[in-house]
Scaffold this motif. Structure first.
Motif, short mmCIF file in Angstrom:
data_model
loop_
_atom_site.label_atom_id
_atom_site.label_comp_id
_atom_site.label_asym_id
_atom_site.label_seq_id
_atom_site.Cartn_x
_atom_site.Cartn_y
_atom_site.Cartn_z
N PHE A 156 0.92 -1.18 0.24
CA PHE A 156 0.23 0.05 0.10
C PHE A 156 0.96 1.21 -0.15
O PHE A 156 0.58 2.18 -0.54
N GLN A 157 2.24 1.31 0.55
CA GLN A 157 2.84 2.42 0.76
C GLN A 157 3.40 2.67 -0.44
O GLN A 157 3.76 3.73 -0.73
N TYR A 158 3.61 1.80 -1.37
CA TYR A 158 4.32 1.99 -2.83
C TYR A 158 3.26 3.06 -3.49
O TYR A 158 3.63 3.90 -4.22
N ARG A 182 1.81 -11.87 1.93
CA ARG A 182 0.44 -11.76 2.17
C ARG A 182 -0.38 -10.73 2.88
O ARG A 182 -1.35 -10.10 2.51
N VAL A 183 0.49 -10.43 3.75
CA VAL A 183 0.04 -9.18 4.63
C VAL A 183 0.15 -7.75 3.90
O VAL A 183 -0.51 -6.91 4.00
N CYS A 184 1.33 -7.77 3.05
CA CYS A 184 1.44 -6.67 2.27
C CYS A 184 0.18 -6.25 1.28
O CYS A 184 0.13 -5.08 1.06
N THR A 185 -0.14 -7.04 0.92
CA THR A 185 -1.28 -7.07 -0.31
C THR A 185 -2.74 -6.85 0.53
O THR A 185 -3.78 -6.52 -0.16
N LEU A 240 -3.84 -4.76 -5.46
CA LEU A 240 -2.57 -5.57 -4.93
C LEU A 240 -3.02 -7.09 -4.68
O LEU A 240 -2.10 -7.98 -5.04
N MET A 241 -4.00 -7.55 -4.52
CA MET A 241 -4.55 -9.00 -4.58
C MET A 241 -4.68 -9.25 -5.98
O MET A 241 -4.34 -10.55 -6.19
#
Length: 239
Positions: A10-12, A152-155, A232-233
């Protein structure tokens, strides 16, 4: 402050995520440091056993035992002047560590003095709600989190976990924000260390939707969180 975020975060897509704040006020989205207790499956209690020596008043013998919610009454034995235990209460024992945390909610409305008069301070003392960050990198003395889990948390797969890379130190490159560990801390400078960073308004909006998802099971359609999570997903499924 220059940060490089992976393109599966999300930060990207919400850059800048953090901004500087040199003020001394507690605000939503402020990055702070507080002592956070480890949340174990079974808590522990401290049971005073009596004085270590009959004439010594500043030392006591104590037992640490599991604290079970179904026990009929606290397992207190010999109350000590230096370790008061009141009726229906127990002394709990936790491991705690100074951790980065995010202010989720500021103190509420101040209670009029006349309404607080002659009452225990704890009833109305102001508190601030924070969510703690945990170091995610594996290696050394840090257990960290599995790389597949971090991806997986990143997305945005889980409502209780948020990936991040914090701007306050080299001890870890990646961190996990646990929204299911939101807890109160005292509204006092001895309880909270301020850092010179806070979330940008756009980043805070995303965290707010994340909290909405955790609590109510849904998020606002058409929000930045909704759009970025879908993107992202989709990226993660294509990899």
């Amino acid at each position: 402050m220059i940060r490089t975020y992976p393109d599966n975060t999300f930060q990207y897509f919400c850059d800048p995520w953090w901004e500087r704040d040199e003020g001394k006020s507690y605000c939503r989205g402020r990055l702070v440091q507080v002592f956070i207790p480890h949340v174990g499956q079974t808590p522990y209690q401290l049971i005073p056993q009596g004085r270590a020596e009959a004439t010594i008043h500043d030392k006591a013998l104590c037992q640490i035992a599991p604290l079970r919610a179904h026990q009929k009454k606290p397992s207190t034995k010999l109350p000590m002047a230096g370790i008061p235990v009141y009726s229906g209460e127990v002394l709990t024992v936790y491991r705690a560590k100074l951790r980065p945390a995010l202010i989720i909610a500021k103190e509420g409305k101040e209670v009029d003095k006349v309404l607080r008069q002659d009452k225990p301070k704890w009833q109305t003392s102001p508190t601030i709600l924070v969510a703690p960050y945990y170091g995610a990198d594996e290696g050394g003395k840090r257990a960290g989190f599995k790389s597949e889990f971090r991806s997986r948390v990143c997305t945005g797969e889980y409502p209780q976990f948020v990936w991040d890379s914090l701007p306050i130190g080299p001890s870890t490159e990646e961190s996990i924000l646990r929204l299911d560990h939101i807890q109160p801390v005292g509204d006092h400078h001895e309880s909270i260390n301020l850092t010179p960073f806070k979330l940008t308004p756009e980043a805070l909006d995303i965290i707010d939707e994340w909290i909405r998802w955790l609590i109510w099971g849904v998020w606002k359609e058409g929000s930045s969180f909704d759009f970025l999570r879908a993107e992202l997903m989709a990226i993660s499924k294509d990899e």
